[in-house]
Design a protein around this motif. Structure first.
Motif, PDB file in Angstrom:
ATOM      1  N   VAL A  47       0.846  -1.205   0.000  1.00  8.24           N
ATOM      2  CA  VAL A  47       0.000   0.000   0.000  1.00  8.24           C
ATOM      3  C   VAL A  47       0.877   1.249   0.000  1.00  8.24           C
ATOM      4  CG1 VAL A  47      -1.650   1.354   1.342  1.00  8.24           C
ATOM      5  CG2 VAL A  47      -1.984  -1.108   1.087  1.00  8.24           C
ATOM      6  N   GLN A  48       1.914   1.235   0.824  1.00 15.19           N
ATOM      7  CA  GLN A  48       2.811   2.390   0.884  1.00 15.19           C
ATOM      8  C   GLN A  48       3.556   2.593  -0.430  1.00 15.19           C
ATOM      9  OE1 GLN A  48       3.860   2.734   5.620  1.00 15.19           O
ATOM     10  NE2 GLN A  48       5.236   1.521   4.361  1.00 15.19           N
ATOM     11  N   LYS A  49       3.795   1.492  -1.138  1.00 12.49           N
ATOM     12  CA  LYS A  49       4.528   1.593  -2.398  1.00 12.49           C
ATOM     13  C   LYS A  49       3.689   2.275  -3.475  1.00 12.49           C
ATOM     14  CE  LYS A  49       7.368  -1.115  -5.572  1.00 12.49           C
ATOM     15  NZ  LYS A  49       7.925  -2.448  -5.885  1.00 12.49           N
ATOM     16  N   PHE A  50       2.420   1.856  -3.644  1.00 12.11           N
ATOM     17  CA  PHE A  50       1.635   2.481  -4.708  1.00 12.11           C
ATOM     18  C   PHE A  50       1.115   3.863  -4.296  1.00 12.11           C
ATOM     19  CE2 PHE A  50      -2.307   0.610  -2.796  1.00 12.11           C
ATOM     20  CZ  PHE A  50      -3.155   1.703  -2.899  1.00 12.11           C
ATOM     21  N   SER A  51       0.897   4.081  -2.988  1.00 10.02           N
ATOM     22  CA  SER A  51       0.390   5.390  -2.536  1.00 10.02           C
ATOM     23  C   SER A  51       1.509   6.398  -2.322  1.00 10.02           C
ATOM     24  CB  SER A  51      -0.395   5.231  -1.241  1.00 10.02           C
ATOM     25  OG  SER A  51       0.449   4.827  -0.176  1.00 10.02           O
ATOM     26  N   LYS A  52       2.759   5.893  -2.292  1.00 12.86           N
ATOM     27  CA  LYS A  52       3.936   6.748  -2.112  1.00 12.86           C
ATOM     28  C   LYS A  52       3.834   7.590  -0.845  1.00 12.86           C
ATOM     29  CE  LYS A  52       4.490   6.998  -7.125  1.00 12.86           C
ATOM     30  NZ  LYS A  52       4.469   7.853  -8.334  1.00 12.86           N
ATOM     31  N   SER A  53       3.271   6.994   0.212  1.00 12.22           N
ATOM     32  CA  SER A  53       3.103   7.696   1.480  1.00 12.22           C
ATOM     33  C   SER A  53       2.917   6.671   2.594  1.00 12.22           C
ATOM     34  CB  SER A  53       1.897   8.633   1.422  1.00 12.22           C
ATOM     35  OG  SER A  53       0.707   7.906   1.170  1.00 12.22           O
ATOM     36  N   PRO A  54       3.139   7.073   3.848  1.00 11.49           N
ATOM     37  CA  PRO A  54       2.961   6.145   4.964  1.00 11.49           C
ATOM     38  C   PRO A  54       1.519   5.658   5.069  1.00 11.49           C
ATOM     39  CG  PRO A  54       4.190   8.087   5.643  1.00 11.49           C
ATOM     40  CD  PRO A  54       3.649   8.380   4.290  1.00 11.49           C
ATOM     41  N   ALA A  55       1.344   4.450   5.585  1.00  9.74           N
ATOM     42  CA  ALA A  55       0.005   3.879   5.759  1.00  9.74           C
ATOM     43  C   ALA A  55      -0.061   3.126   7.084  1.00  9.74           C
ATOM     44  CB  ALA A  55      -0.336   2.946   4.601  1.00  9.74           C
ATOM     45  N   VAL A  56      -1.250   3.088   7.656  1.00  8.40           N
ATOM     46  CA  VAL A  56      -1.509   2.302   8.859  1.00  8.40           C
ATOM     47  C   VAL A  56      -2.656   1.355   8.542  1.00  8.40           C
ATOM     48  CG1 VAL A  56      -2.223   2.355  11.266  1.00  8.40           C
ATOM     49  CG2 VAL A  56      -0.767   4.181  10.366  1.00  8.40           C
ATOM     50  N   LEU A  57      -2.437   0.053   8.687  1.00  5.35           N
ATOM     51  CA  LEU A  57      -3.451  -0.942   8.342  1.00  5.35           C
ATOM     52  C   LEU A  57      -3.650  -1.937   9.485  1.00  5.35           C
ATOM     53  CD1 LEU A  57      -2.378  -1.936   4.700  1.00  5.35           C
ATOM     54  CD2 LEU A  57      -3.916  -0.099   5.359  1.00  5.35           C
ATOM     55  N   GLU A  58      -4.893  -2.104   9.913  1.00  6.01           N
ATOM     56  CA  GLU A  58      -5.269  -3.177  10.834  1.00  6.01           C
ATOM     57  C   GLU A  58      -6.211  -4.088  10.065  1.00  6.01           C
ATOM     58  OE1 GLU A  58      -7.071  -1.204  14.138  1.00  6.01           O
ATOM     59  OE2 GLU A  58      -5.245  -0.118  14.693  1.00  6.01           O
ATOM     60  N   VAL A  59      -5.626  -5.028   9.314  1.00  6.30           N
ATOM     61  CA  VAL A  59      -6.405  -5.796   8.330  1.00  6.30           C
ATOM     62  C   VAL A  59      -7.182  -6.904   9.023  1.00  6.30           C
ATOM     63  CG1 VAL A  59      -6.318  -6.999   6.126  1.00  6.30           C
ATOM     64  CG2 VAL A  59      -4.622  -5.242   6.650  1.00  6.30           C
ATOM     65  N   GLU A  60      -8.308  -6.518   9.604  1.00  8.90           N
ATOM     66  CA  GLU A  60      -9.241  -7.439  10.246  1.00  8.90           C
ATOM     67  C   GLU A  60     -10.581  -6.736  10.362  1.00  8.90           C
ATOM     68  OE1 GLU A  60      -7.497  -8.203  14.021  1.00  8.90           O
ATOM     69  OE2 GLU A  60      -8.027  -6.257  14.850  1.00  8.90           O
ATOM     70  N   LYS A  61     -11.635  -7.492  10.526  1.00  7.37           N
ATOM     71  CA  LYS A  61     -12.948  -6.894  10.645  1.00  7.37           C
ATOM     72  C   LYS A  61     -12.985  -5.941  11.830  1.00  7.37           C
ATOM     73  CE  LYS A  61     -17.873  -8.038  10.826  1.00  7.37           C
ATOM     74  NZ  LYS A  61     -18.881  -9.127  10.865  1.00  7.37           N
ATOM     75  N   GLY A  62     -13.388  -4.700  11.577  1.00  3.63           N
ATOM     76  CA  GLY A  62     -13.384  -3.683  12.616  1.00  3.63           C
ATOM     77  C   GLY A  62     -12.070  -2.947  12.743  1.00  3.63           C
ATOM     78  N   GLY A  63     -11.048  -3.389  11.998  1.00  2.00           N
ATOM     79  CA  GLY A  63      -9.736  -2.743  12.049  1.00  2.00           C
ATOM     80  C   GLY A  63      -9.743  -1.411  11.320  1.00  2.00           C
ATOM     81  N   LYS A  64      -8.903  -0.503  11.773  1.00  2.00           N
ATOM     82  CA  LYS A  64      -8.816   0.828  11.175  1.00  2.00           C
ATOM     83  C   LYS A  64      -7.723   0.868  10.116  1.00  2.00           C
ATOM     84  CE  LYS A  64     -11.716   2.262  14.393  1.00  2.00           C
ATOM     85  NZ  LYS A  64     -13.114   2.592  14.105  1.00  2.00           N
ATOM     86  N   PHE A  65      -7.842   1.837   9.201  1.00  2.00           N
ATOM     87  CA  PHE A  65      -6.773   2.066   8.245  1.00  2.00           C
ATOM     88  C   PHE A  65      -6.627   3.561   7.986  1.00  2.00           C
ATOM     89  CE2 PHE A  65     -10.529   1.402   5.537  1.00  2.00           C
ATOM     90  CZ  PHE A  65     -10.485   2.514   4.713  1.00  2.00           C
ATOM     91  N   GLN A  66      -5.450   3.926   7.531  1.00  2.00           N
ATOM     92  CA  GLN A  66      -5.126   5.315   7.218  1.00  2.00           C
ATOM     93  C   GLN A  66      -4.115   5.318   6.093  1.00  2.00           C
ATOM     94  OE1 GLN A  66      -4.447   8.112  10.538  1.00  2.00           O
ATOM     95  NE2 GLN A  66      -2.512   8.639   9.549  1.00  2.00           N
ATOM     96  N   MET A  67      -4.402   6.092   5.029  1.00  2.00           N
ATOM     97  CA  MET A  67      -3.533   6.114   3.859  1.00  2.00           C
ATOM     98  C   MET A  67      -3.366   7.541   3.359  1.00  2.00           C
ATOM     99  SD  MET A  67      -4.913   2.795   1.690  1.00  2.00           S
ATOM    100  CE  MET A  67      -6.582   3.425   1.530  1.00  2.00           C
ATOM    101  N   PHE A  68      -2.426   7.715   2.425  1.00  4.39           N
ATOM    102  CA  PHE A  68      -2.188   9.012   1.788  1.00  4.39           C
ATOM    103  C   PHE A  68      -2.015  10.121   2.835  1.00  4.39           C
ATOM    104  CE2 PHE A  68      -4.390   6.486  -1.449  1.00  4.39           C
ATOM    105  CZ  PHE A  68      -3.531   6.643  -2.537  1.00  4.39           C
ATOM    106  N   ASP A  69      -1.088   9.886   3.768  1.00  2.00           N
ATOM    107  CA  ASP A  69      -0.776  10.879   4.807  1.00  2.00           C
ATOM    108  C   ASP A  69      -2.004  11.294   5.606  1.00  2.00           C
ATOM    109  OD1 ASP A  69       2.000  11.057   4.293  1.00  2.00           O
ATOM    110  OD2 ASP A  69       1.631  12.395   2.601  1.00  2.00           O
ATOM    111  N   GLY A  70      -2.899  10.359   5.835  1.00  2.00           N
ATOM    112  CA  GLY A  70      -4.079  10.656   6.641  1.00  2.00           C
ATOM    113  C   GLY A  70      -5.229  11.273   5.880  1.00  2.00           C
TER     114      GLY A  70
END
Length: 326
Positions: free
Chosen positions: A228-251
């Motif tokens: 995700v960080q590679k294609f978005s060219k920015s830091p990412a936060v991923l909790e890949v589970e049901k109910g998990g949060k995510f954050q991409m493209f510098d928030g």
């Protein structure tokens, strides 16, 4: 200052103790810059003009510099936009099959000038091919100005939805009519009060894209942090589970995973930072394997109307094309 129960009904001071900006009656402003860039790309790229001598197409939005905004003041909308636009065009001479390229430049698109008076210049790289240049100067320029007119119409209608909000009287009247249509009088008397508020107008977005990769690999691109960080060219936060949060493209994109079917489907609550506060859309990604490829089906419900084109542009440019270009 209006007194309680008096004055213009759009300024309902009893709704707020300080009486400020009720129903966007005073001053509100909305930045239309990002939306405009997506809209201009949608309307200008792909324009085709043709005659018996040749065929030309605008192939790229090379540059779009400037800004746009819309403000509301006492129920009136005020627009500001100023753009410097540069487009690439390519063409082919039918008789010889020779291809040529050039530029279309719009140095100043602003509210100070009518579309018909807006300067549009056409140039071509050195060599023959003036037939194509002439085609772009005439039919091409006309089509470009038509597209610019469509952009301004969308800016003044599509983008501004919700900026002038309903008055309390209008909202109450609408609610009453809806109740009369759906509920009998005895139910109305027994029902509890309904809170009045402004509903954000939304649309659904559906897109499909083919990828030359297996469904398993494509699924991992959306669920593995490093990818995700590679294609978005920015830091990412991923909790890949049901109910998990995510954050991409510098928030700028945040949300929550609702459903995860490995290599088949991802459903998310999805929010862009510049959307109305606490508003989320529902984004579903379906991974459909076909021989040698995977079709990605994007279904998004609850997108604010004024953000529809920006949403499409985001997925096409910042997701699909970046993933393919990895």
């Amino acid at each position: 200052m209006a007194k309680w129960g008096q004055g213009d009904p759009r300024w309902i001071v009893e709704e707020r103790e300080d009486g400020t900006n009720v129903n966007n009656w005073h001053w509100t402003e909305r930045d239309a810059t990002s939306w405009s860039k997506g809209k201009l790309h949608e309307l200008l790229v792909g324009i085709i003009v043709e005659n018996e001598a040749g065929r030309c197409e605008i192939s790229e939005l090379k540059q779009v510099e400037g800004e746009a905004s819309c403000s509301s003041r006492k129920g009136k909308l005020i627009f500001f936009y100023e753009w410097n636009i540069k487009l690439s065009w390519k063409g082919i001479i039918k008789e010889s099959g020779v291809k040529h390229k050039g530029l279309v430049e719009i140095p100043s698109l602003s509210e100070e000038n009518e579309i018909d008076d807006t300067e549009v210049s056409v140039s071509k790289k050195k060599g023959d091919g003036d037939i194509l240049k002439d085609l772009m100067k005439t039919a091409g320029t006309a089509r470009v100005k038509e597209a610019l007119g469509d952009y301004l119409k969308a800016l003044k209608t599509e983008f501004t939805m919700g900026m002038i909000l309903p008055t309390k009287a209008m909202a109450t009247q609408e609610l009453t009519v809806k109740r009369k249509l759906s509920v009998n009088p005895l139910q109305i008397q027994a029902s509890s009060p309904v809170a009045l508020g402004v509903r954000i107008p939304t649309v659904a977005v559906h897109m499909t894209e083919l990828f030359d990769t297996a469904a398993e690999q494509l699924y991992s691109i959306f669920t593995v942090k490093d990818l995700v960080q590679k294609f978005s060219k920015s830091p990412a936060v991923l909790e890949v589970e049901k109910g998990g949060k995510f954050q991409m493209f510098d928030g700028n994109i945040t949300g929550e995973y609702i459903e995860l079917l490995t290599n088949k489907k991802i459903v998310m609550k999805w929010r862009c930072r510049n959307w109305p506060e606490e508003h989320y859309a529902t984004v579903a990604l379906n991974f459909v394997p076909i021989p040698g490829q995977t079709e990605l089906q994007l279904d998004c419900k609850g997108v604010p109307v004024c953000k529809e084109e920006n949403m499409k542009f985001c997925w096409q440019k910042q997701h699909f094309e970046e993933i393919k270009g990895r």
